[in-house]
Design a protein around this motif. Structure first.
Motif, PDB file in Angstrom:
ATOM      1  N   TYR A 164       0.848  -1.186   0.000  1.00  0.00           N
ATOM      2  CA  TYR A 164       0.000   0.000   0.000  1.00  0.00           C
ATOM      3  C   TYR A 164       0.885   1.238   0.000  1.00  0.00           C
ATOM      4  N   THR A 165       0.620   2.147  -0.925  1.00  0.00           N
ATOM      5  CA  THR A 165       1.362   3.404  -1.008  1.00  0.00           C
ATOM      6  C   THR A 165       0.434   4.541  -0.609  1.00  0.00           C
ATOM      7  N   PHE A 166       0.875   5.328   0.382  1.00  0.00           N
ATOM      8  CA  PHE A 166       0.056   6.431   0.880  1.00  0.00           C
ATOM      9  C   PHE A 166       0.100   7.621  -0.069  1.00  0.00           C
ATOM     10  N   LYS A 167      -1.045   8.257  -0.250  1.00  0.00           N
ATOM     11  CA  LYS A 167      -1.113   9.519  -0.977  1.00  0.00           C
ATOM     12  C   LYS A 167      -0.674  10.623  -0.015  1.00  0.00           C
ATOM     13  N   PRO A 168      -0.066  11.702  -0.532  1.00  0.00           N
ATOM     14  CA  PRO A 168       0.401  12.774   0.366  1.00  0.00           C
ATOM     15  C   PRO A 168      -0.695  13.305   1.279  1.00  0.00           C
ATOM     16  N   GLU A 169      -1.930  13.443   0.744  1.00  0.00           N
ATOM     17  CA  GLU A 169      -3.011  14.001   1.560  1.00  0.00           C
ATOM     18  C   GLU A 169      -3.463  13.072   2.683  1.00  0.00           C
ATOM     19  N   GLU A 170      -3.094  11.796   2.599  1.00  0.00           N
ATOM     20  CA  GLU A 170      -3.457  10.865   3.672  1.00  0.00           C
ATOM     21  C   GLU A 170      -2.547  11.021   4.885  1.00  0.00           C
ATOM     22  N   LEU A 171      -1.432  11.718   4.708  1.00  0.00           N
ATOM     23  CA  LEU A 171      -0.477  11.873   5.804  1.00  0.00           C
ATOM     24  C   LEU A 171      -0.246  13.338   6.174  1.00  0.00           C
ATOM     25  N   GLN A 172      -1.187  14.196   5.806  1.00  0.00           N
ATOM     26  CA  GLN A 172      -1.090  15.602   6.179  1.00  0.00           C
ATOM     27  C   GLN A 172      -2.477  16.137   6.501  1.00  0.00           C
ATOM     28  N   PHE A 173      -2.607  16.748   7.686  1.00  0.00           N
ATOM     29  CA  PHE A 173      -3.879  17.309   8.125  1.00  0.00           C
ATOM     30  C   PHE A 173      -3.630  18.668   8.769  1.00  0.00           C
ATOM     31  N   ALA A 174      -4.343  19.669   8.302  1.00  0.00           N
ATOM     32  CA  ALA A 174      -4.256  21.018   8.885  1.00  0.00           C
ATOM     33  C   ALA A 174      -2.814  21.496   9.008  1.00  0.00           C
ATOM     34  N   GLY A 175      -2.001  21.200   7.991  1.00  0.00           N
ATOM     35  CA  GLY A 175      -0.613  21.652   7.971  1.00  0.00           C
ATOM     36  C   GLY A 175       0.328  20.829   8.836  1.00  0.00           C
ATOM     37  N   VAL A 176      -0.177  19.765   9.459  1.00  0.00           N
ATOM     38  CA  VAL A 176       0.661  18.905  10.301  1.00  0.00           C
ATOM     39  C   VAL A 176       0.966  17.616   9.545  1.00  0.00           C
ATOM     40  N   ASN A 177       2.234  17.205   9.555  1.00  0.00           N
ATOM     41  CA  ASN A 177       2.640  15.984   8.865  1.00  0.00           C
ATOM     42  C   ASN A 177       2.568  14.777   9.789  1.00  0.00           C
ATOM     43  N   TYR A 178       2.078  13.669   9.242  1.00  0.00           N
ATOM     44  CA  TYR A 178       1.960  12.422   9.988  1.00  0.00           C
ATOM     45  C   TYR A 178       2.686  11.317   9.234  1.00  0.00           C
ATOM     46  N   GLU A 179       2.912  10.203   9.919  1.00  0.00           N
ATOM     47  CA  GLU A 179       3.543   9.051   9.278  1.00  0.00           C
ATOM     48  C   GLU A 179       3.043   7.771   9.941  1.00  0.00           C
ATOM     49  N   PRO A 180       3.106   6.652   9.220  1.00  0.00           N
ATOM     50  CA  PRO A 180       2.704   5.380   9.818  1.00  0.00           C
ATOM     51  C   PRO A 180       3.617   4.997  10.981  1.00  0.00           C
ATOM     52  N   GLY A 181       2.987   4.433  12.009  1.00  0.00           N
ATOM     53  CA  GLY A 181       3.732   3.956  13.171  1.00  0.00           C
ATOM     54  C   GLY A 181       3.654   2.438  13.251  1.00  0.00           C
ATOM     55  N   THR A 182       3.103   1.932  14.337  1.00  0.00           N
ATOM     56  CA  THR A 182       3.014   0.487  14.551  1.00  0.00           C
ATOM     57  C   THR A 182       2.109  -0.177  13.518  1.00  0.00           C
ATOM     58  N   ILE A 183       2.591  -1.283  12.961  1.00  0.00           N
ATOM     59  CA  ILE A 183       1.808  -2.059  11.992  1.00  0.00           C
ATOM     60  C   ILE A 183       1.392  -3.352  12.675  1.00  0.00           C
ATOM     61  N   THR A 184       0.084  -3.586  12.732  1.00  0.00           N
ATOM     62  CA  THR A 184      -0.449  -4.763  13.421  1.00  0.00           C
ATOM     63  C   THR A 184      -1.235  -5.634  12.450  1.00  0.00           C
ATOM     64  N   ILE A 185      -0.886  -6.920  12.412  1.00  0.00           N
ATOM     65  CA  ILE A 185      -1.617  -7.875  11.577  1.00  0.00           C
ATOM     66  C   ILE A 185      -2.834  -8.358  12.362  1.00  0.00           C
ATOM     67  N   LEU A 186      -4.004  -8.193  11.781  1.00  0.00           N
ATOM     68  CA  LEU A 186      -5.244  -8.674  12.381  1.00  0.00           C
ATOM     69  C   LEU A 186      -5.648  -9.973  11.688  1.00  0.00           C
ATOM     70  N   SER A 187      -6.714 -10.585  12.150  1.00  0.00           N
ATOM     71  CA  SER A 187      -7.162 -11.829  11.521  1.00  0.00           C
ATOM     72  C   SER A 187      -7.752 -11.595  10.135  1.00  0.00           C
ATOM     73  N   ASN A 188      -8.213 -10.360   9.883  1.00  0.00           N
ATOM     74  CA  ASN A 188      -8.865 -10.080   8.596  1.00  0.00           C
ATOM     75  C   ASN A 188      -8.343  -8.829   7.904  1.00  0.00           C
ATOM     76  N   GLY A 189      -7.201  -8.339   8.342  1.00  0.00           N
ATOM     77  CA  GLY A 189      -6.651  -7.141   7.717  1.00  0.00           C
ATOM     78  C   GLY A 189      -5.389  -6.667   8.394  1.00  0.00           C
ATOM     79  N   ILE A 190      -4.949  -5.473   8.010  1.00  0.00           N
ATOM     80  CA  ILE A 190      -3.730  -4.884   8.551  1.00  0.00           C
ATOM     81  C   ILE A 190      -4.053  -3.488   9.075  1.00  0.00           C
ATOM     82  N   ARG A 191      -3.692  -3.234  10.313  1.00  0.00           N
ATOM     83  CA  ARG A 191      -3.941  -1.934  10.932  1.00  0.00           C
ATOM     84  C   ARG A 191      -2.616  -1.174  11.029  1.00  0.00           C
TER      85      ARG A 191
END
Length: 197
Positions: A164-191
């Motif tokens: 999965y490749t993040f779009k720039p707007e998925e990691l920026q809100f109200a001028g604040v930059n974010y990034e993925p942290g902990t990746i957890t494998i669930l029984s039916n997906g990835i969080r």
């Protein structure tokens, strides 16, 4: 009766207006006090179908090992191992070799960790390894070589592959930059947790 209700309505509207102004003044301070705004997601979840579609684009795969074996890997099937926090990929294998009287069909199961790659801005497969090889007939005597071919395929073909490749707007809100942290494998997906950079 209408005249009696009018003063009550006016008092009610004044009270609501006052509460609205107070909330409007307080809201920016509440936002400043909080690290994130209430409408910003604190995580993204990817379904098994999304991961399956991403991995399927990488196949079929064919590889020759030292001119001894030709291995074709097809039909990837993605699974999740929450207890190990890993993704699995089961692949059909078709092996041909001058040492085999006829081609052999079997299956590989690969297992991989997930990692965020900031350069690609993507969640990628990391250090995939062969967990299981299932071959039948005369190919069993070449199981070690076939397993090595699968391991090489995993390392060369899938290591660092983005699911999965993040779009720039998925990691920026109200001028604040974010990034993925902990990746957890669930029984039916990835969080994937989203944290402030």
């Amino acid at each position: 009766m209408t005249h009696a209700a009018a003063p009550y309505r006016r008092r009610f509207f004044r009270m609501m207006l006052g509460m609205g102004i107070a909330a409007g003044i307080a809201a920016p301070f509440a936002a400043c006090a909080s690290r994130t705004f209430p409408f910003i997601p604190d995580h993204y979840t990817f379904s098994q179908r999304q991961v399956q579609d991403a991995v399927s684009r990488k196949f079929p795969y064919r590889h020759s090992v030292s001119q001894l074996f030709d291995v074709a890997l097809t039909n990837p099937l993605v699974g999740f191992e929450p207890q190990a926090n890993r993704v699995t990929v089961r692949l059909d294998a078709h092996v041909t070799s001058p040492f085999l009287q006829q081609p052999v069909d079997g299956a590989f199961t690969l297992s991989s960790a997930l990692e965020y790659d900031s350069t690609q801005r993507a969640v990628v497969l990391r250090s995939p390894s062969v967990e299981h090889v299932d071959v039948a007939g005369e190919a069993r005597s070449y199981r070690q070589q076939i397993e090595a071919a699968g391991a090489l395929a995993a390392a060369q073909w899938l290591d660092g592959y983005p699911i999965y490749t993040f779009k720039p707007e998925e990691l920026q809100f109200a001028g604040v930059n974010y990034e993925p942290g902990t990746i957890t494998i669930l029984s039916n997906g990835i969080r994937v947790q989203i944290v402030e950079r």
